[in-house]
Design an enzyme around this catalytic site. Sequence first.
Site, PDB file in Angstrom:
ATOM      1  N   LYS A  42       2.367  -2.985   5.986  1.00 37.90           N
ATOM      2  CA  LYS A  42       2.566  -2.774   4.545  1.00 37.90           C
ATOM      3  C   LYS A  42       4.010  -2.333   4.262  1.00 37.90           C
ATOM      4  CE  LYS A  42      -1.471  -3.982   3.023  1.00 37.90           C
ATOM      5  NZ  LYS A  42      -1.616  -5.095   2.088  1.00 37.90           N
ATOM      6  N   TYR A  94      -1.494  -1.269  10.587  1.00 41.41           N
ATOM      7  CA  TYR A  94      -1.697  -1.745   9.206  1.00 41.41           C
ATOM      8  C   TYR A  94      -0.618  -1.150   8.296  1.00 41.41           C
ATOM      9  CZ  TYR A  94      -3.744  -1.586   4.486  1.00 41.41           C
ATOM     10  OH  TYR A  94      -3.946  -1.668   3.118  1.00 41.41           O
ATOM     11  N   SER A 115       0.861  -1.190   0.000  1.00 44.50           N
ATOM     12  CA  SER A 115       0.000   0.000   0.000  1.00 44.50           C
ATOM     13  C   SER A 115       0.891   1.231   0.000  1.00 44.50           C
ATOM     14  CB  SER A 115      -0.848  -0.001   1.277  1.00 44.50           C
ATOM     15  OG  SER A 115      -1.457   1.256   1.471  1.00 44.50           O
TER      16      SER A 115
HETATM   17  P1  NAP Z   1     -11.778  -5.704  -0.614  1.00 44.44           P
HETATM   18  O1  NAP Z   1     -12.383  -5.130  -1.841  1.00 44.44           O
HETATM   19  O2  NAP Z   1     -12.470  -5.445   0.682  1.00 44.44           O
HETATM   20  O3  NAP Z   1     -11.630  -7.286  -0.840  1.00 44.44           O
HETATM   21  C1  NAP Z   1     -11.088  -8.060   0.157  1.00 44.44           C
HETATM   22  C2  NAP Z   1     -10.944  -9.489  -0.366  1.00 44.44           C
HETATM   23  O4  NAP Z   1     -10.151 -10.186   0.557  1.00 44.44           O
HETATM   24  C3  NAP Z   1     -12.258 -10.221  -0.461  1.00 44.44           C
HETATM   25  O5  NAP Z   1     -12.232 -11.025  -1.627  1.00 44.44           O
HETATM   26  C4  NAP Z   1     -12.258 -11.095   0.802  1.00 44.44           C
HETATM   27  O6  NAP Z   1     -13.101 -12.213   0.549  1.00 44.44           O
HETATM   28  C5  NAP Z   1     -10.775 -11.415   0.899  1.00 44.44           C
HETATM   29  N1  NAP Z   1     -10.217 -11.749   2.215  1.00 44.44           N
HETATM   30  C6  NAP Z   1     -10.321 -11.053   3.365  1.00 44.44           C
HETATM   31  N2  NAP Z   1      -9.626 -11.670   4.340  1.00 44.44           N
HETATM   32  C7  NAP Z   1      -9.049 -12.762   3.781  1.00 44.44           C
HETATM   33  C8  NAP Z   1      -8.218 -13.798   4.283  1.00 44.44           C
HETATM   34  N3  NAP Z   1      -7.835 -13.849   5.555  1.00 44.44           N
HETATM   35  N4  NAP Z   1      -7.815 -14.771   3.431  1.00 44.44           N
HETATM   36  C9  NAP Z   1      -8.199 -14.752   2.143  1.00 44.44           C
HETATM   37  N5  NAP Z   1      -8.999 -13.818   1.622  1.00 44.44           N
HETATM   38  C10 NAP Z   1      -9.420 -12.827   2.442  1.00 44.44           C
HETATM   39  O7  NAP Z   1     -10.251  -5.236  -0.407  1.00 44.44           O
HETATM   40  P2  NAP Z   1      -9.259  -4.444  -1.385  1.00 44.44           P
HETATM   41  O8  NAP Z   1      -9.405  -3.006  -1.106  1.00 44.44           O
HETATM   42  O9  NAP Z   1      -9.405  -4.935  -2.756  1.00 44.44           O
HETATM   43  O10 NAP Z   1      -7.848  -4.869  -0.764  1.00 44.44           O
HETATM   44  C11 NAP Z   1      -7.010  -5.793  -1.405  1.00 44.44           C
HETATM   45  C12 NAP Z   1      -5.567  -5.495  -1.063  1.00 44.44           C
HETATM   46  O11 NAP Z   1      -5.240  -4.179  -1.489  1.00 44.44           O
HETATM   47  C13 NAP Z   1      -5.216  -5.543   0.427  1.00 44.44           C
HETATM   48  O12 NAP Z   1      -3.936  -6.111   0.571  1.00 44.44           O
HETATM   49  C14 NAP Z   1      -5.170  -4.098   0.835  1.00 44.44           C
HETATM   50  O13 NAP Z   1      -4.313  -3.871   1.939  1.00 44.44           O
HETATM   51  C15 NAP Z   1      -4.594  -3.486  -0.428  1.00 44.44           C
HETATM   52  N6  NAP Z   1      -4.841  -2.062  -0.552  1.00 44.44           N
HETATM   53  C16 NAP Z   1      -6.088  -1.579  -0.705  1.00 44.44           C
HETATM   54  C17 NAP Z   1      -6.276  -0.209  -0.826  1.00 44.44           C
HETATM   55  C18 NAP Z   1      -7.630   0.410  -1.029  1.00 44.44           C
HETATM   56  O14 NAP Z   1      -7.724   1.667  -0.954  1.00 44.44           O
HETATM   57  N7  NAP Z   1      -8.666  -0.351  -1.286  1.00 44.44           N
HETATM   58  C19 NAP Z   1      -5.179   0.663  -0.767  1.00 44.44           C
HETATM   59  C20 NAP Z   1      -3.917   0.124  -0.594  1.00 44.44           C
HETATM   60  C21 NAP Z   1      -3.750  -1.248  -0.496  1.00 44.44           C
HETATM   61  P3  NAP Z   1     -13.710 -13.122   1.747  1.00 44.44           P
HETATM   62  O15 NAP Z   1     -14.495 -12.202   2.619  1.00 44.44           O
HETATM   63  O16 NAP Z   1     -14.517 -14.163   1.050  1.00 44.44           O
HETATM   64  O17 NAP Z   1     -12.528 -13.697   2.425  1.00 44.44           O
END
Ligand code: NAP
Length: 304
Positions: A212, A208, A195
């Site tokens: 990262k 968090y 991130s």
């Molecule tokens: P999201 O849309 O909320 O999706 C989360 C996904 O993770 C879902 O498919 C969920 O499905 C799965 N999940 C949650 N806990 C899990 C576990 N313990 N094992 C396996 N699967 C799991 O999240 P996102 O924003 O796309 O985030 C994805 C990545 O991007 C993360 O690493 C996050 O830190 C990073 N990121 C996001 C942002 C942002 O602004 N969105 C910014 C920087 C970095 P289930 O509920 O079925 O498990």
Amino acid sequence: MRGILLPYYCRGREIGLDSLILASVSSPIGLARLAECLEHFLLSFPKPQTMQLGVLSGKVAMVTASTQGIGLAIARRLARDGAQVVISSRKKESVCNAVGQLQAEGLSVSGIVCHVGKREDREALVSETLKRHGAIDILVSNAAVNPFVGKALDCSEEAWDKIFEINVKAAFLLAKLVVPHMEQRGGGSIVLVSSAAGYQPIANIGPYSVSKTALLGLTKVLATELAPANIRVNCLAPGIIKTKFSSVLWSDDSSMQEFDGTIAMRRIGEPEECAGTVSFLCSQDAVYITGETIVVAGGAYCRL
Ligand code: NAP
């Protein structure tokens, strides 16, 4: 019960749905068991699709946490670019929905339930991928959690452990599991999803953010150690991307105002805007790139 249904299930593709249903209705198996087997069948086998030709043709990719948000967008993009993709997350229903959605788009994907914090799930993800496709070329480690919001020193030991177990340790352990198979294949590509907060911690999500930052270090360490095996390890650092995970940051105007001045492009990103970077990092075009982190954050201030 299994004895009766399994032969039908195993040959399900040959005998077709009608015969499978007939066989089940005329036996004591029951419709619930039939539904369960059908679900398993649909998840396990990528439907035969028209071959996608692209920069990742012939590659097998595993993407964790890929049933929604950034992970789903990455899985879709890798499949569109020709890879055979195994998607996964904790909930069976999410996996079923995502597999159905991508297969309906004509993409070669299958799914498996995998909670990355569970050893047996990680092992099953790897062994099932090998069983289905015979190889692993790409690992995208995308799962993360953030169970704590507040000042870092108020974070409980349990919440701290959870954050590091899922966000850092599981990524390391998954890499450990896939590397021997990539070595056998003569190389591979690992992408860790970090991130922009790994460079510039975001207020109130300090632990968090630190997890990262650890991924930036893990990328460097693994890249150096695995370069002789022709395994490249890179990292994606998204800024604020519109997903459920980040909704607390963008769902109301006042939270968004905090970030407005810090994003050069004056908007938050979409999951699809992260996906092409991952495909590029896994492709031949990135063959001389390892140990790098690409920030996809609309020009948000996070490093020089
Ligand atoms: P999201 O849309 O909320 O999706 C989360 C996904 O993770 C879902 O498919 C969920 O499905 C799965 N999940 C949650 N806990 C899990 C576990 N313990 N094992 C396996 N699967 C799991 O999240 P996102 O924003 O796309 O985030 C994805 C990545 O991007 C993360 O690493 C996050 O830190 C990073 N990121 C996001 C942002 C942002 O602004 N969105 C910014 C920087 C970095 P289930 O509920 O079925 O498990």
